[in-house]
Design a protein around this motif. Structure first.
Motif, PDB file in Angstrom:
ATOM      1  N   UNK A 141      44.471  37.783  39.860  1.00  0.00           N
ATOM      2  CA  UNK A 141      44.655  36.332  39.430  1.00  0.00           C
ATOM      3  C   UNK A 141      45.105  36.327  37.753  1.00  0.00           C
ATOM      4  N   UNK A 142      44.402  37.206  37.362  1.00  0.00           N
ATOM      5  CA  UNK A 142      44.300  37.421  35.757  1.00  0.00           C
ATOM      6  C   UNK A 142      44.896  38.575  35.309  1.00  0.00           C
ATOM      7  N   UNK A 143      46.185  38.927  35.888  1.00  0.00           N
ATOM      8  CA  UNK A 143      47.005  40.013  35.408  1.00  0.00           C
ATOM      9  C   UNK A 143      47.432  39.583  33.758  1.00  0.00           C
ATOM     10  N   UNK A 144      47.803  40.651  33.216  1.00  0.00           N
ATOM     11  CA  UNK A 144      47.919  40.511  31.864  1.00  0.00           C
ATOM     12  C   UNK A 144      48.774  39.315  31.400  1.00  0.00           C
ATOM     13  N   UNK A 145      49.822  38.974  32.207  1.00  0.00           N
ATOM     14  CA  UNK A 145      50.775  37.841  32.047  1.00  0.00           C
ATOM     15  C   UNK A 145      50.200  36.288  32.179  1.00  0.00           C
ATOM     16  N   UNK A 146      48.908  36.358  32.532  1.00  0.00           N
ATOM     17  CA  UNK A 146      48.214  35.022  32.569  1.00  0.00           C
ATOM     18  C   UNK A 146      47.967  34.676  31.119  1.00  0.00           C
ATOM     19  N   UNK A 147      47.229  35.483  30.365  1.00  0.00           N
ATOM     20  CA  UNK A 147      46.832  35.372  29.029  1.00  0.00           C
ATOM     21  C   UNK A 147      47.951  35.139  28.122  1.00  0.00           C
TER      22      UNK A 147
END
Ligand code: FAD
Length: 497
Positions: free
Chosen positions: A100-106
């Motif tokens: 869910x919070x792969x690096x592309x989220x942040x």
């Protein structure tokens, strides 16, 4: 400079941090059986982007001449946005949407906030400068960030400052020439065991008088005083990659993060002491839209995975051509296609905000509300297609090594799919259970229902961002065109057709 690859990412985890699990302090997460496979899955994302064949798809060149993941890209046109989405989709396909919070989220969130840098300028030049520098640093080093932007749940009938424990909600306790000191907790740092740094902020509304909670900053996770209090690790209890194919590899972890008198230097502070600025950081910039647009890109991949899983289960148990099953699969397909349509809709109905092309907020929030309800329904639908097939499975791969029972398993695990037998059936059903029924699966349902806030929050975003003027214009037009309305000069409202 080289494009960040998996080995480079694992090196960033090679520093002592304070992670607590099952009563023990774990300093090196990437070596620990509770976290190691998840860290390798994160590394695999970077290996994928660094592979020669994927460089153009996955990365873009920054103004400093480096190539980094497209999550950091601030699109200046519809075409840029689509190219960016294609990269994010390719990453999500590597994990089926389960990170869910792969690096592309942040990177999406920080890039979105950066697109509204003037909001930070209005708050103070020092804060805008801190965000500008941080964006450039995080982008150029292709950092993996996680975030904690929500307070521990606590007692919801009380304000943050009225909780029974003073230490519950992270707040500023001291300030000097070097920076500020914070103490207390934030939740729920998904991905914190695999990330390099944590972004801290307040997405939940703060009231005037709650200024001590109003701060946003980013720090490396090995900063002194940052304590990561992990939930149970599903990876640790995953028997084998065959028995638990998803929880073994993609348990990204969730943690309460406790800030034990952590010193935050001024150059890492993006806002301070202004409760409304906490809202503006996400909602007056494209930050909130971009982070949740990334979530929808990932979720479309996951929904497609679940849809295919449902169909494959029906084929395996021989029900795929039965009318009620075709009807159910058709209904599931319509739901998944509708969400995919919303994704393309939010892109094409987007527009320029300042110099950047931003997805349509109303459609993005609509997708959020719809998928919060859809996800548990889809899980239920896959379960209903599978029946006891999800349960009539060997206890673990070890059963297949026992000659007394291996032939019995072979005879009883029958597949209706042409050319497939016990091995294919069991491999599929083990995967299905991990997607819809295991503890890992249960956490995913909770995730998709809550990652963007409870329903009363996401529906409020929809209410706020919907184009009411456009729909009211139609209503008013129809009202005005009724010749029989009183005062319209058409003879009053008594007549029928
Ligand atoms: C698996 C998972 C991963 C997460 N990852 C992250 C992360 O990476 N970073 C991060 O910052 N956060 C993360 N979160 C936290 C997430 O943002 C919150 O769970 C979400 O905002 C809801 O807040 P809450 O959990 O306090 O629930 P609440 O807001 O307390 O909601 C729970 C229920 O209480 C009721 N309720 C509560 N308050 C009200 C109210 N005022 N009016 C009406 N009804 C109310 C509603 O029925 C609601 O459904 C994660 C959560 C989960 C479950």
């Amino acid at each position: 400079m080289k494009i960040k690859d998996g080995a480079a990412h694992l090196r960033t985890l090679d520093r002592d941090r304070e992670v607590y699990l099952d009563g023990a302090l774990i300093a090196r997460v990437a070596d620990h059986p509770a976290f190691a496979a998840a860290c390798r899955s994160a590394a695999a994302l970077y290996d994928f982007q660094a592979a020669e064949a994927n460089i153009e798809l996955m990365t873009f060149e920054t103004e400093t001449g480096r190539r980094v993941n497209r999550g950091w890209q601030m699109p200046q046109s519809y075409a840029d946005l689509v190219a960016r989405r294609e990269a994010l989709t390719a990453w999500a396909e590597l994990h089926g949407g389960f990170l869910g919070r792969s690096p592309d989220h942040l990177s999406s969130s920080v890039a979105g906030q950066m697109m509204g840098i003037e909001v930070f300028e209005r708050h103070g030049a020092r804060y805008a400068s801190a965000l500008r520098d941080y964006y450039a640093y995080a982008r150029d080093n292709d950092l993996y960030l996680c975030y904690v932007i929500v307070n521990p749940q606590g007692d919801r009938s009380k304000a943050w400052g009225e909780q029974p424990s003073e230490e519950m909600t992270m707040r500023v306790v001291d300030e000097d020439a070097a920076g500020v000191t914070v103490r207390g907790a934030k939740m729920l740092g998904t991905g914190s065991i695999m990330a390099e740094e944590v972004l801290v902020a307040n997405l939940q509304p703060l009231k005037p008088g709650e200024e001590r909670f109003a701060i946003s900053f980013a720090l490396p996770l090995d900063t002194r005083g940052i304590k990561v209090l992990s939930r149970k690790s599903y990876e640790a209890s995953a028997t084998s990659p065959w028995d638990n194919p998803l929880s073994h590899r993609f348990d990204e972890n969730d943690s309460v993060i406790y800030f034990d008198d952590v010193k935050v230097p001024w150059e890492r502070i993006f806002l301070l002491g202004d409760t409304d600025m906490c809202r503006a950081q996400f909602h007056d910039t494209p930050g909130h839209v971009f982070q949740n647009y990334q979530s929808q890109i990932r979720l479309v991949v996951k929904l497609k995975f679940l849809l295919a899983l449902g169909r494959r289960i029906a084929e395996t148990v021989g029900t795929a051509r039965m009318a009620p099953v075709v009807e159910l699969l058709g209904e599931m397909a319509s739901e998944v296609a509708a969400v995919e349509g919303l994704l393309y809709g939010m892109e094409s109905a987007g527009g320029m905000v300042g110099g950047y092309y931003v997805p349509n907020a109303s459609m993005m929030y609509a997708a959020q509300v719809q998928t919060q309800a859809l996800y548990p329904r889809l899980i239920d639908q896959v379960r209903s297609l599978a029946g006891g097939g999800l349960i009539m499975l060997p206890s673990s791969a070890a059963d297949l090594e026992n000659p007394a029972i291996a032939p019995l398993i072979e005879r009883t695990q029958v597949s209706a799919r042409e050319g497939e037998g016990a091995a294919e059936r069991m491999t599929l059903m083990k995967l299905a259970w991990d997607a819809v029924g295991s503890e890992f699966a249960g956490r995913h349902t909770q995730y998709e229902m809550f990652y963007a806030g409870a329903k009363f929050v996401t529906t409020a975003h929809c209410f706020r961002r919907y184009d009411w003027t456009g729909s009211e214009r139609i209503l008013d037009g129809v009202l005005a065109s009724n010749p029989a309305r009183p005062g319209a000069g058409g003879g009053g409202g008594s007549g029928g057709a």
